[in-house]
Scaffold this motif. Structure first.
Motif, PDB file in Angstrom:
ATOM      1  N   THR A  10       8.396  14.941  -8.860  1.00  0.00           N
ATOM      2  CA  THR A  10       7.763  14.312 -10.012  1.00  0.00           C
ATOM      3  C   THR A  10       8.769  13.355 -10.640  1.00  0.00           C
ATOM      4  O   THR A  10       9.949  13.364 -10.267  1.00  0.00           O
ATOM      5  CB  THR A  10       7.349  15.365 -11.069  1.00  0.00           C
ATOM      6  N   PRO A  11       8.343  12.556 -11.602  1.00  0.00           N
ATOM      7  CA  PRO A  11       9.311  11.668 -12.261  1.00  0.00           C
ATOM      8  C   PRO A  11      10.397  12.444 -13.005  1.00  0.00           C
ATOM      9  O   PRO A  11      11.365  11.864 -13.476  1.00  0.00           O
ATOM     10  CB  PRO A  11       8.437  10.884 -13.245  1.00  0.00           C
ATOM     11  N   PHE A  12      10.235  13.772 -13.122  1.00  0.00           N
ATOM     12  CA  PHE A  12      11.175  14.563 -13.934  1.00  0.00           C
ATOM     13  C   PHE A  12      11.978  15.558 -13.111  1.00  0.00           C
ATOM     14  O   PHE A  12      12.791  16.307 -13.656  1.00  0.00           O
ATOM     15  CB  PHE A  12      10.404  15.290 -15.046  1.00  0.00           C
ATOM     16  N   THR A  13      11.764  15.580 -11.788  1.00  0.00           N
ATOM     17  CA  THR A  13      12.421  16.582 -10.942  1.00  0.00           C
ATOM     18  C   THR A  13      13.953  16.508 -11.067  1.00  0.00           C
ATOM     19  O   THR A  13      14.620  17.535 -11.219  1.00  0.00           O
ATOM     20  CB  THR A  13      11.986  16.419  -9.464  1.00  0.00           C
ATOM     21  N   ASP A  14      14.508  15.299 -11.012  1.00  0.00           N
ATOM     22  CA  ASP A  14      15.975  15.188 -11.120  1.00  0.00           C
ATOM     23  C   ASP A  14      16.455  15.751 -12.449  1.00  0.00           C
ATOM     24  O   ASP A  14      17.485  16.415 -12.520  1.00  0.00           O
ATOM     25  CB  ASP A  14      16.414  13.716 -11.014  1.00  0.00           C
ATOM     26  N   ARG A  15      15.698  15.494 -13.496  1.00  0.00           N
ATOM     27  CA  ARG A  15      16.109  15.959 -14.828  1.00  0.00           C
ATOM     28  C   ARG A  15      16.076  17.483 -14.917  1.00  0.00           C
ATOM     29  O   ARG A  15      16.944  18.095 -15.535  1.00  0.00           O
ATOM     30  CB  ARG A  15      15.198  15.342 -15.897  1.00  0.00           C
ATOM     31  N   ILE A  16      15.061  18.116 -14.316  1.00  0.00           N
ATOM     32  CA  ILE A  16      15.014  19.578 -14.466  1.00  0.00           C
ATOM     33  C   ILE A  16      16.010  20.267 -13.541  1.00  0.00           C
ATOM     34  O   ILE A  16      16.457  21.369 -13.839  1.00  0.00           O
ATOM     35  CB  ILE A  16      13.588  20.159 -14.317  1.00  0.00           C
ATOM     36  N   LEU A  17      16.412  19.599 -12.454  1.00  0.00           N
ATOM     37  CA  LEU A  17      17.489  20.176 -11.630  1.00  0.00           C
ATOM     38  C   LEU A  17      18.787  20.172 -12.428  1.00  0.00           C
ATOM     39  O   LEU A  17      19.493  21.174 -12.487  1.00  0.00           O
ATOM     40  CB  LEU A  17      17.645  19.398 -10.324  1.00  0.00           C
ATOM     41  N   VAL A  18      19.072  19.056 -13.075  1.00  0.00           N
ATOM     42  CA  VAL A  18      20.257  18.993 -13.931  1.00  0.00           C
ATOM     43  C   VAL A  18      20.116  19.988 -15.084  1.00  0.00           C
ATOM     44  O   VAL A  18      21.081  20.618 -15.513  1.00  0.00           O
ATOM     45  CB  VAL A  18      20.457  17.550 -14.477  1.00  0.00           C
ATOM     46  N   GLY A  19      18.882  20.166 -15.567  1.00  0.00           N
ATOM     47  CA  GLY A  19      18.623  21.085 -16.679  1.00  0.00           C
ATOM     48  C   GLY A  19      18.676  22.554 -16.284  1.00  0.00           C
ATOM     49  O   GLY A  19      18.533  23.425 -17.145  1.00  0.00           O
ATOM     50  N   GLY A  20      18.836  22.843 -14.999  1.00  0.00           N
ATOM     51  CA  GLY A  20      19.084  24.224 -14.597  1.00  0.00           C
ATOM     52  C   GLY A  20      17.909  24.970 -13.999  1.00  0.00           C
ATOM     53  O   GLY A  20      17.903  26.204 -14.005  1.00  0.00           O
TER      54      GLY A  20
ATOM     55  N   GLN B 256      16.024  27.073 -11.611  1.00  0.00           N
ATOM     56  CA  GLN B 256      16.589  27.972 -10.599  1.00  0.00           C
ATOM     57  C   GLN B 256      15.626  28.244  -9.459  1.00  0.00           C
ATOM     58  O   GLN B 256      16.038  28.716  -8.405  1.00  0.00           O
ATOM     59  CB  GLN B 256      16.946  29.313 -11.248  1.00  0.00           C
ATOM     60  N   SER B 257      14.339  28.024  -9.709  1.00  0.00           N
ATOM     61  CA  SER B 257      13.359  28.400  -8.704  1.00  0.00           C
ATOM     62  C   SER B 257      12.111  27.539  -8.893  1.00  0.00           C
ATOM     63  O   SER B 257      11.764  27.203 -10.024  1.00  0.00           O
ATOM     64  CB  SER B 257      13.025  29.883  -8.886  1.00  0.00           C
ATOM     65  N   PHE B 258      11.494  27.205  -7.774  1.00  0.00           N
ATOM     66  CA  PHE B 258      10.282  26.384  -7.838  1.00  0.00           C
ATOM     67  C   PHE B 258       9.140  27.071  -7.121  1.00  0.00           C
ATOM     68  O   PHE B 258       9.341  27.844  -6.203  1.00  0.00           O
ATOM     69  CB  PHE B 258      10.500  25.029  -7.148  1.00  0.00           C
ATOM     70  N   THR B 259       7.933  26.740  -7.547  1.00  0.00           N
ATOM     71  CA  THR B 259       6.773  27.059  -6.753  1.00  0.00           C
ATOM     72  C   THR B 259       6.084  25.733  -6.453  1.00  0.00           C
ATOM     73  O   THR B 259       6.473  24.689  -6.978  1.00  0.00           O
ATOM     74  CB  THR B 259       5.848  28.055  -7.484  1.00  0.00           C
ATOM     75  N   VAL B 260       5.080  25.767  -5.582  1.00  0.00           N
ATOM     76  CA  VAL B 260       4.347  24.545  -5.246  1.00  0.00           C
ATOM     77  C   VAL B 260       2.928  24.689  -5.774  1.00  0.00           C
ATOM     78  O   VAL B 260       2.276  25.716  -5.553  1.00  0.00           O
ATOM     79  CB  VAL B 260       4.339  24.309  -3.718  1.00  0.00           C
ATOM     80  N   TYR B 261       2.485  23.679  -6.500  1.00  0.00           N
ATOM     81  CA  TYR B 261       1.199  23.732  -7.197  1.00  0.00           C
ATOM     82  C   TYR B 261       0.570  22.363  -7.031  1.00  0.00           C
ATOM     83  O   TYR B 261       1.214  21.343  -7.348  1.00  0.00           O
ATOM     84  CB  TYR B 261       1.517  24.033  -8.656  1.00  0.00           C
ATOM     85  N   ASN B 262      -0.623  22.299  -6.487  1.00  0.00           N
ATOM     86  CA  ASN B 262      -1.235  20.991  -6.177  1.00  0.00           C
ATOM     87  C   ASN B 262      -0.281  20.106  -5.371  1.00  0.00           C
ATOM     88  O   ASN B 262      -0.113  18.918  -5.672  1.00  0.00           O
ATOM     89  CB  ASN B 262      -1.662  20.259  -7.460  1.00  0.00           C
TER      90      ASN B 262
ATOM     91  N   LEU C 267       6.732  22.761  -9.134  1.00  0.00           N
ATOM     92  CA  LEU C 267       6.623  23.337 -10.476  1.00  0.00           C
ATOM     93  C   LEU C 267       7.751  24.356 -10.622  1.00  0.00           C
ATOM     94  O   LEU C 267       7.814  25.318  -9.851  1.00  0.00           O
ATOM     95  CB  LEU C 267       5.260  24.032 -10.649  1.00  0.00           C
ATOM     96  N   PRO C 268       8.652  24.162 -11.591  1.00  0.00           N
ATOM     97  CA  PRO C 268       9.728  25.147 -11.752  1.00  0.00           C
ATOM     98  C   PRO C 268       9.160  26.465 -12.262  1.00  0.00           C
ATOM     99  O   PRO C 268       8.138  26.483 -12.944  1.00  0.00           O
ATOM    100  CB  PRO C 268      10.649  24.500 -12.796  1.00  0.00           C
ATOM    101  N   SER C 269       9.808  27.587 -11.913  1.00  0.00           N
ATOM    102  CA  SER C 269       9.309  28.869 -12.415  1.00  0.00           C
ATOM    103  C   SER C 269      10.272  29.580 -13.360  1.00  0.00           C
ATOM    104  O   SER C 269       9.842  30.444 -14.112  1.00  0.00           O
ATOM    105  CB  SER C 269       8.867  29.794 -11.283  1.00  0.00           C
ATOM    106  N   TRP C 270      11.562  29.253 -13.336  1.00  0.00           N
ATOM    107  CA  TRP C 270      12.443  29.741 -14.394  1.00  0.00           C
ATOM    108  C   TRP C 270      13.749  28.955 -14.421  1.00  0.00           C
ATOM    109  O   TRP C 270      14.123  28.329 -13.446  1.00  0.00           O
ATOM    110  CB  TRP C 270      12.699  31.249 -14.323  1.00  0.00           C
TER     111      TRP C 270
END
Ligand code: THG
Length: 381
Positions: free
Chosen positions: A15-25, A27-33, A37-40
């Protein structure tokens, strides 16, 4: 930074925000549509407490939009849902179960009318684009169906309104629950709704301009520092305590809205051209064979995926979601139970227990949403 073990391709959207949430920490993703989608971030429990006390920014871009545009757009939405949309106000958001001709749930999006002849369905995890196109083609409807590049983000938590007002102005404060406004941000207007998949209050912004959307995202973290703004995502503990259902987990193509407590979003006495009307009316008449309820078991130290509910020692129910509460010393779950069994438990016939990690715990039947604060549960220390 360790990247999660997931292989990227054009089938799995960042997503346009994936890089930002990786930097934001994240820890785990799920796949949705087909989208990340991060899960925690911190831990499920730490994320929970941060959310209920502060404000979080969530990348919920995976709630992809299907756009229906044209003279028959409203006809098509109303065909797909038993919820009455005939009195839709221009600024209203509708939580709509989408049901097939047997009344089974195909998705449970939020629908908004973005203009006179245009609707967006903000989808849960199933391919409604194909379903809508199939219906429109088969019925020769005059409607164009597309997947616009719109990436919702959510701002959730008790300090969400304060943070939103700093970025979008005071005007945002008067937005009512499940209503939206078009609010200016630099050269653009974003659709901003008071909604979101938590019980903590907050907003969702439908980002339809990536560059400005990223600027909005970054600004939240600059102007919200004193509010302790943090990264976050839909939190499984919080949403279960609040009683929000997750399509694909808590209900799917096998269940009707009458079975999972979504009756209030079905106007079965209205004269609607919805394809699920007859089936749902018939089920209302006959009664549901099973339905989704809650179970609470105090004093469980560690949850297990293999938990099992028992009544008088016999396995019962079909658990769809489970977690340890963060606030109370209790395990909670959603489960499908046969209507006869529910009736027996309501009359206190039969002893309900939870089998978890080979230990048995006393368990209590509950309607959903839970009323955990009225159950005399111990809080966690
Ligand atoms: N926001 C947006 N799109 C979404 C979701 C969202 N798409 C997928 C998924 N979430 C859809 N499912 C839900 C489930 C519950 C709610 C919203 C979306 C919800 N329900 C409120 C409740 O149950 O109390 C109120 C519903 C109402 O009164 O109409 O918020 O979160 N954009």
């Amino acid at each position: 930074m360790t990247l999660p073990l997931i292989t990227f391709s054009r089938r799995l959207r960042e997503t346009p925000f994936t890089d930002r949430i990786l930097v934001g920490g994240a820890q785990s993703f799920t796949v949705y549509n087909h989208t990340l989608l991060p899960s925690w971030f911190r831990s499920l429990e730490a994320d929970y407490w941060h959310l209920v006390e502060n404000v979080q920014v969530w990348d919920v871009s995976c709630e992809r939009q299907v756009q229906l545009k044209g003279p028959d757009a409203e006809k098509l939405v109303q065909l797909m849902t038993p919820r009455d949309l005939s009195k839709a106000q221009a600024d209203q958001c509708f939580y709509v179960p989408l049901c097939d001709e047997d009344g089974h749930i195909l998705n449970d999006p939020i629908a908004i009318r973005v203009s006179d002849d245009t609707w967006w369905l903000s989808l849960a995890d199933s391919d409604i684009y194909l379903w809508a196109r199939g219906l429109a083609n088969g019925m020769r409807l005059d409607v164009e169906i597309s997947r616009p590049d719109v990436w919702p983000i959510a701002v959730q938590g008790p300090k969400a309104e304060t943070l939103m007002a700093r970025v979008f102005g005071e005007e945002v404060r008067s937005t009512r629950f499940f209503r939206y406004k078009r609010l200016p941000y630099h050269s653009h207007e974003f659709i901003v709704a008071r909604s979101g998949w938590s019980g903590q209050g907050g907003f969702e912004i439908y980002i339809d301009d990536v560059e400005l959307g990223q600027a909005v995202w970054d600004e939240f973290f600059v102007v919200g520092a004193d509010l302790n703004v943090g990264h976050g995502c839909p939190n499984n503990i919080e949403r279960m305590e609040t009683g929000l259902l997750s399509f694909g987990s808590d209900m799917d193509y096998r269940h009707t809205p009458l079975q999972c407590g979504l009756d209030r979003y079905c106007q079965l006495d209205a004269d609607l051209p919805s394809m699920s009307m007859d089936a749902l009316r018939a089920q209302r008449e006959q009664g549901v064979p099973s339905r989704l309820v809650g179970v609470v078991a105090p004093g469980v130290p560690v949850a297990s995926r293999h938990s099992q509910l028992l009544v008088d020692g016999e396995p019962v129910g079909d658990i769809t979601s489970q977690t340890l509460s963060a606030r109370y010393d209790a395990w909670i779950c959603f489960a499908y139970m046969e209507s006869e069994l529910i009736a027996a438990l309501q009359e206190s016939k039969g002893v309900l227990t939870l089998l978890c990690n080979n230990l048995e715990y006393d368990a209590v039947f509950s309607e959903l949403p839970f009323k955990l604060d009225q159950m005399g549960l111990k809080t966690r220390t």
